[in-house]
Design a protein around this motif. Structure first.
Motif, mmCIF file in Angstrom:
data_model
loop_
_atom_site.group_PDB
_atom_site.id
_atom_site.type_symbol
_atom_site.label_atom_id
_atom_site.label_comp_id
_atom_site.label_asym_id
_atom_site.label_seq_id
_atom_site.Cartn_x
_atom_site.Cartn_y
_atom_site.Cartn_z
ATOM 1 N N GLY A 113 0.809 -1.217 0.000
ATOM 2 C CA GLY A 113 0.000 0.000 0.000
ATOM 3 C C GLY A 113 0.835 1.256 0.000
ATOM 4 O O GLY A 113 0.316 2.358 -0.172
ATOM 5 N N SER A 114 2.145 1.117 0.189
ATOM 6 C CA SER A 114 3.047 2.265 0.224
ATOM 7 C C SER A 114 3.348 2.753 -1.190
ATOM 8 O O SER A 114 3.736 1.974 -2.069
ATOM 9 C CB SER A 114 4.362 1.865 0.914
ATOM 10 N N GLY A 115 3.223 4.056 -1.409
ATOM 11 C CA GLY A 115 3.602 4.632 -2.686
ATOM 12 C C GLY A 115 5.094 4.563 -2.919
ATOM 13 O O GLY A 115 5.550 4.429 -4.069
ATOM 14 N N THR A 116 5.864 4.653 -1.833
ATOM 15 C CA THR A 116 7.319 4.543 -1.958
ATOM 16 C C THR A 116 7.711 3.146 -2.405
ATOM 17 O O THR A 116 8.632 2.973 -3.214
ATOM 18 C CB THR A 116 7.994 4.901 -0.622
ATOM 19 N N ARG A 117 7.031 2.135 -1.905
ATOM 20 C CA ARG A 117 7.280 0.755 -2.352
ATOM 21 C C ARG A 117 7.054 0.645 -3.864
ATOM 22 O O ARG A 117 7.908 0.128 -4.603
ATOM 23 C CB ARG A 117 6.348 -0.198 -1.609
ATOM 24 N N THR A 118 5.894 1.134 -4.328
ATOM 25 C CA THR A 118 5.566 1.071 -5.747
ATOM 26 C C THR A 118 6.597 1.806 -6.586
ATOM 27 O O THR A 118 7.071 1.306 -7.613
ATOM 28 C CB THR A 118 4.172 1.669 -5.988
ATOM 29 N N PHE A 119 6.961 3.017 -6.135
ATOM 30 C CA PHE A 119 7.922 3.818 -6.892
ATOM 31 C C PHE A 119 9.292 3.156 -6.913
ATOM 32 O O PHE A 119 9.948 3.105 -7.964
ATOM 33 C CB PHE A 119 8.032 5.220 -6.285
ATOM 34 N N TRP A 120 9.744 2.656 -5.769
ATOM 35 C CA TRP A 120 11.076 2.070 -5.672
ATOM 36 C C TRP A 120 11.221 0.857 -6.586
ATOM 37 O O TRP A 120 12.211 0.728 -7.314
ATOM 38 C CB TRP A 120 11.365 1.686 -4.224
ATOM 39 N N LEU A 121 10.244 -0.025 -6.578
ATOM 40 C CA LEU A 121 10.315 -1.209 -7.430
ATOM 41 C C LEU A 121 10.374 -0.809 -8.907
ATOM 42 O O LEU A 121 11.153 -1.373 -9.687
ATOM 43 C CB LEU A 121 9.119 -2.123 -7.166
ATOM 44 N N ALA A 122 9.570 0.177 -9.296
ATOM 45 C CA ALA A 122 9.599 0.638 -10.683
ATOM 46 C C ALA A 122 10.943 1.287 -11.011
ATOM 47 O O ALA A 122 11.492 1.092 -12.105
ATOM 48 C CB ALA A 122 8.458 1.617 -10.937
ATOM 49 N N ALA A 123 11.490 2.047 -10.077
ATOM 50 C CA ALA A 123 12.752 2.752 -10.319
ATOM 51 C C ALA A 123 13.919 1.791 -10.503
ATOM 52 O O ALA A 123 14.800 2.038 -11.326
ATOM 53 C CB ALA A 123 13.033 3.720 -9.175
ATOM 54 N N ILE A 124 13.931 0.689 -9.733
ATOM 55 C CA ILE A 124 15.039 -0.265 -9.883
ATOM 56 C C ILE A 124 14.731 -1.315 -10.950
ATOM 57 O O ILE A 124 15.588 -2.140 -11.279
ATOM 58 C CB ILE A 124 15.404 -0.937 -8.542
ATOM 59 N N GLY A 125 13.516 -1.291 -11.476
ATOM 60 C CA GLY A 125 13.185 -2.109 -12.629
ATOM 61 C C GLY A 125 12.749 -3.529 -12.341
ATOM 62 O O GLY A 125 12.977 -4.422 -13.156
ATOM 63 N N ILE A 126 12.080 -3.747 -11.192
ATOM 64 C CA ILE A 126 11.538 -5.078 -10.936
ATOM 65 C C ILE A 126 10.057 -4.979 -10.571
ATOM 66 O O ILE A 126 9.565 -3.912 -10.181
ATOM 67 C CB ILE A 126 12.316 -5.843 -9.842
ATOM 68 N N THR A 127 9.367 -6.089 -10.706
ATOM 69 C CA THR A 127 7.946 -6.138 -10.392
ATOM 70 C C THR A 127 7.732 -6.777 -9.016
ATOM 71 O O THR A 127 8.656 -7.341 -8.429
ATOM 72 C CB THR A 127 7.189 -6.972 -11.433
ATOM 73 N N GLU A 128 6.508 -6.708 -8.550
ATOM 74 C CA GLU A 128 6.167 -7.372 -7.286
ATOM 75 C C GLU A 128 6.491 -8.865 -7.357
ATOM 76 O O GLU A 128 6.979 -9.448 -6.388
ATOM 77 C CB GLU A 128 4.674 -7.183 -6.978
ATOM 78 N N ALA A 129 6.248 -9.473 -8.523
ATOM 79 C CA ALA A 129 6.487 -10.907 -8.672
ATOM 80 C C ALA A 129 7.972 -11.261 -8.634
ATOM 81 O O ALA A 129 8.331 -12.423 -8.385
ATOM 82 C CB ALA A 129 5.878 -11.392 -9.985
ATOM 83 N N GLN A 130 8.842 -10.293 -8.867
ATOM 84 C CA GLN A 130 10.276 -10.543 -8.890
ATOM 85 C C GLN A 130 10.957 -10.312 -7.545
ATOM 86 O O GLN A 130 12.158 -10.552 -7.418
ATOM 87 C CB GLN A 130 10.945 -9.664 -9.961
ATOM 88 N N ILE A 131 10.203 -9.842 -6.559
ATOM 89 C CA ILE A 131 10.786 -9.632 -5.231
ATOM 90 C C ILE A 131 11.256 -10.975 -4.675
ATOM 91 O O ILE A 131 10.501 -11.949 -4.653
ATOM 92 C CB ILE A 131 9.774 -8.990 -4.270
ATOM 93 N N GLY A 132 12.509 -11.027 -4.217
ATOM 94 C CA GLY A 132 13.068 -12.276 -3.726
ATOM 95 C C GLY A 132 12.588 -12.641 -2.334
ATOM 96 O O GLY A 132 12.074 -11.804 -1.583
ATOM 97 N N SER A 133 12.786 -13.903 -1.987
ATOM 98 C CA SER A 133 12.315 -14.407 -0.693
ATOM 99 C C SER A 133 13.128 -13.869 0.482
ATOM 100 O O SER A 133 12.690 -13.971 1.634
ATOM 101 C CB SER A 133 12.366 -15.937 -0.687
ATOM 102 N N CYS A 134 14.295 -13.275 0.221
ATOM 103 C CA CYS A 134 15.119 -12.739 1.305
ATOM 104 C C CYS A 134 14.659 -11.360 1.754
ATOM 105 O O CYS A 134 15.162 -10.830 2.752
ATOM 106 C CB CYS A 134 16.586 -12.677 0.874
ATOM 107 N N VAL A 135 13.699 -10.753 1.043
ATOM 108 C CA VAL A 135 13.287 -9.381 1.332
ATOM 109 C C VAL A 135 12.276 -9.352 2.472
ATOM 110 O O VAL A 135 11.260 -10.053 2.441
ATOM 111 C CB VAL A 135 12.674 -8.716 0.084
ATOM 112 N N ASN A 136 12.551 -8.521 3.477
ATOM 113 C CA ASN A 136 11.608 -8.268 4.563
ATOM 114 C C ASN A 136 10.645 -7.193 4.076
ATOM 115 O O ASN A 136 11.040 -6.037 3.875
ATOM 116 C CB ASN A 136 12.353 -7.810 5.820
ATOM 117 N N GLN A 137 9.376 -7.565 3.891
ATOM 118 C CA GLN A 137 8.397 -6.656 3.297
ATOM 119 C C GLN A 137 7.437 -6.046 4.323
ATOM 120 O O GLN A 137 6.365 -5.563 3.956
ATOM 121 C CB GLN A 137 7.589 -7.397 2.232
#
Length: 332
Positions: A183-207
């Motif tokens: 729900g965070s806009g920063t989350r949405t922006f950051w993923l787009a800026a580094i060029g990955i999608t929600e589906a590409q987030i790795g299992s090591c990431v604390n979300q």
């Protein structure tokens, strides 16, 4: 309609900077008291909650203060208007705020008048909502003071950041990436800026991180995205802005520094890597752009929000030449 679903610092700035090295602010989290309902109620982004509190405590019309802006976190529920509005779950983040605005439009209750957003529209299939820009921000990554992760003039590249958040980095195999809550806009922006999608987030990431909370960084391997404006504001000593930076420091991306100056002169580098710069918005129903209070408050360079340039800059945001523009529209 198709819907799917504070600081009046001004001249005192210089005095505080010279005398104390910090800035004190009379603005508060949420309207104070909470029964100070005002004319326009807004919810949403953590990134812009403090600057909108400051603006809300400084802009008025003949009926008094106009903006009541409710923070992203606090009590579990909020009541935004004196009559005709039940308590609702507090929206935490840009998307949550926009969803709440859409739900209010569908219900026709007029209990939420605008949503704070640190991202542009995610769905442009309709023009139901208008995203009105008023400030410039940037997002970089932060690490602990003693960390060697990106702690160089070059910092990290977009590709290195993408591999860290995909959990396949060979340069930094021990990196522990943190990501803001859903729900965070920063989350949405950051993923787009580094060029990955929600589906590409790795299992090591604390979300589960509440955005812009540097206190969550407790070791040298952790890395998190951070609003540059929020990081600046958190270090200024505003009474209404908790300093959540902890031991974090902002780092460079592609050799570009996120800030300029130092101390009380610290400011957003508006020449920061353009892929990591963003506008911040107040989102209103397009059908209400002609409403006299909404128009006077948000629309055009002479609007009350855009005229609050001192407040906007004091909270760490850059100024916009197109402040108050109404050309950006979307569904959510």
């Amino acid at each position: 309609m198709n819907v799917k679903s504070r600081v009046k610092v001004g001249a005192a700035f210089g005095v505080a900077a010279l005398g104390l090295g910090i800035l004190a602010s009379p603005a508060s989290a949420d309207p104070s008291p909470v029964t100070d309902y005002r004319q326009l109620a807004g919810v949403g982004s953590d990134t812009t909650q403090y600057v909108m509190n400051g603006i809300g405590d400084s802009v008025t019309n003949t009926s008094g203060k106009i903006i009541a802006s409710w923070n992203a976190t606090g009590t579990s529920t909020i009541k935004t208007k004196a009559t005709g509005c039940d308590t609702v779950a507090r929206p935490d983040g840009s998307s949550a705020g926009i969803n709440a605005l859409n739900a209010d439009i569908t219900a026709g209750t007029n209990c939420i008048d605008f949503a704070r957003s640190s991202r542009g529209p995610a769905d442009t299939s309709t023009t139901d909502l208008t995203f009105i820009p008023y400030g410039k921000d940037g997002v970089t990554f932060a690490t602990a003071l003693g960390s060697t992760l990106g702690n160089t003039t070059a910092g990290l590249t977009k590709a290195q950041l993408a591999s860290i958040y995909e959990c396949n980095s060979t340069d930094f195999p021990n990196a522990q990436p943190l990501l803001p809550q859903s729900g965070s806009g920063t989350r949405t922006f950051w993923l787009a800026a580094i060029g990955i999608t929600e589906a590409q987030i790795g299992s090591c990431v604390n979300q589960t991180l509440q955005e812009h909370n540097g206190l969550a960084v407790t070791n040298a391997n952790q890395i998190m995205p951070y609003s540059i404006a929020q990081w600046i504001a958190q270090g200024k000593g505003f009474s209404d802005v908790p300093n959540r930076r902890g031991t974090t420091r902002l780092r460079n991306i592609n050799g570009s520094a996120p800030t300029t100056g130092s101390g009380t002169a610290l400011a957003l580098n508006t020449s920061f890597d353009p892929g990591f710069l963003r506008n911040v918005y107040n989102v209103v129903p397009t059908a209400k752009l002609a409403d006299s209070v909404i128009a006077a408050t948000f629309v055009g360079s002479a609007s009350k929000v855009c005229a609050s340039s001192t407040v906007i800059a004091n909270y760490g945001f850059g100024l916009l030449s197109n402040c108050g523009d109404t050309s950006v529209t979307g569904e959510r």
